[in-house]
Scaffold this motif. Structure first.
Motif, short mmCIF file in Angstrom:
data_model
loop_
_atom_site.label_atom_id
_atom_site.label_comp_id
_atom_site.label_asym_id
_atom_site.label_seq_id
_atom_site.Cartn_x
_atom_site.Cartn_y
_atom_site.Cartn_z
N LYS A 58 24.74 67.82 62.60
CA LYS A 58 23.72 68.73 62.77
C LYS A 58 24.38 70.10 62.07
CE LYS A 58 21.42 66.59 66.37
NZ LYS A 58 20.77 66.68 67.62
N LYS A 59 25.40 70.40 62.03
CA LYS A 59 25.93 71.66 61.36
C LYS A 59 25.95 71.66 59.73
CE LYS A 59 29.60 73.27 63.61
NZ LYS A 59 31.01 73.35 64.19
N ILE A 60 25.60 70.47 59.29
CA ILE A 60 25.47 70.32 57.86
C ILE A 60 24.22 70.34 57.24
CG2 ILE A 60 26.19 69.15 55.87
CD1 ILE A 60 28.51 67.90 57.27
N LYS A 61 23.85 71.36 56.51
CA LYS A 61 22.44 71.46 55.92
C LYS A 61 22.43 71.11 54.37
CE LYS A 61 21.67 74.70 59.50
NZ LYS A 61 21.72 75.94 59.78
N LEU A 62 21.79 70.37 54.06
CA LEU A 62 21.52 70.24 52.51
C LEU A 62 20.32 70.93 51.74
CD1 LEU A 62 22.44 68.81 49.84
CD2 LEU A 62 21.39 66.72 50.55
N TYR A 63 20.35 71.51 50.69
CA TYR A 63 19.27 72.09 50.19
C TYR A 63 19.53 71.83 48.51
CZ TYR A 63 19.00 75.00 54.24
OH TYR A 63 18.80 75.41 55.62
N LYS A 64 18.32 71.57 48.08
CA LYS A 64 18.38 71.17 46.45
C LYS A 64 17.76 72.50 45.98
CE LYS A 64 18.65 66.48 46.70
NZ LYS A 64 19.20 65.60 45.84
N PHE A 65 18.21 72.97 44.93
CA PHE A 65 17.95 74.04 44.16
C PHE A 65 18.53 74.11 42.74
CE2 PHE A 65 19.27 78.54 42.90
CZ PHE A 65 18.19 79.25 43.01
N LYS A 66 17.43 74.40 42.12
CA LYS A 66 17.78 74.35 40.49
C LYS A 66 18.14 75.90 40.10
CE LYS A 66 17.18 72.30 36.65
NZ LYS A 66 18.35 70.95 36.36
N ASN A 67 19.55 75.64 39.62
CA ASN A 67 19.97 77.31 39.60
C ASN A 67 19.98 77.37 38.04
OD1 ASN A 67 22.26 75.85 38.14
ND2 ASN A 67 23.67 75.99 39.97
N ASN A 68 19.66 76.65 37.16
CA ASN A 68 19.44 76.89 35.29
C ASN A 68 20.93 77.19 34.81
OD1 ASN A 68 16.56 76.16 35.53
ND2 ASN A 68 16.32 78.35 36.32
N GLY A 69 21.78 76.56 35.36
CA GLY A 69 23.21 76.69 34.76
C GLY A 69 24.12 78.05 35.48
N ILE A 70 23.41 78.79 36.40
CA ILE A 70 24.01 79.94 36.97
C ILE A 70 24.37 79.52 38.49
CG2 ILE A 70 23.34 82.37 37.45
CD1 ILE A 70 21.37 82.19 35.45
N ILE A 71 25.63 79.45 38.37
CA ILE A 71 26.39 78.96 39.78
C ILE A 71 25.90 80.03 40.83
CG2 ILE A 71 28.57 79.89 39.40
CD1 ILE A 71 27.93 76.44 41.14
N GLY A 72 26.01 81.41 40.61
CA GLY A 72 25.80 82.56 41.40
C GLY A 72 24.29 82.45 41.79
N ALA A 73 23.42 81.83 41.32
CA ALA A 73 22.08 81.65 41.88
C ALA A 73 22.04 80.42 43.13
CB ALA A 73 21.05 81.30 40.82
N SER A 74 23.18 79.60 42.94
CA SER A 74 23.17 78.77 44.08
C SER A 74 23.69 79.24 45.25
CB SER A 74 23.82 77.60 43.61
OG SER A 74 23.42 76.44 42.89
N ARG A 75 24.57 79.93 45.00
CA ARG A 75 25.36 81.05 46.10
C ARG A 75 24.41 81.85 46.78
NH1 ARG A 75 29.84 80.97 42.31
NH2 ARG A 75 31.56 79.65 42.97
#
Length: 94
Positions: A58-75
């Motif tokens: 339960k401490k692990i959460k998974l999100y799907k996010f399209k970052n368009n090649g920008i890793i900082g957007a995922s962060r």
């Protein structure tokens, strides 16, 4: 009262399921246990989702996010999803 973890560990990932497992295990193996783990998946084409779910925590959460090649957007997306007092970043291949 809602659990507020001390740390939010954020792992952005894309097609790194074989390495991601090791990164997740490294967080789980820490002696300090007051954390949440947020994995931001850039819609991987491998079995990333199955790897994350296999840990069954339960401490692990998974999100799907399209970052368009920008890793900082995922962060940044991971930060927005976090509730911890502090942020720690971990690359999925570390």
């Amino acid at each position: 009262m809602k659990f507020i973890p001390y740390f939010s560990v954020i792992i952005p990932t894309f097609n790194r399921s074989k390495l991601l497992s090791r990164a997740i295990k490294s967080v789980l193996d820490q002696s300090f246990q007051d954390w949440e783990l947020i994995i931001v998946d850039n819609y991987s084409l491998d079995n990333t989702e199955e790897v994350v779910k296999s840990f069954n925590s339960k401490k692990i959460k998974l999100y799907k996010f399209k970052n368009n090649g920008i890793i900082g957007a995922s962060r940044n997306y991971g930060i927005k999803q976090s509730i911890g007092n502090y942020i720690a970043f971990l690359d999925s291949d570390d």
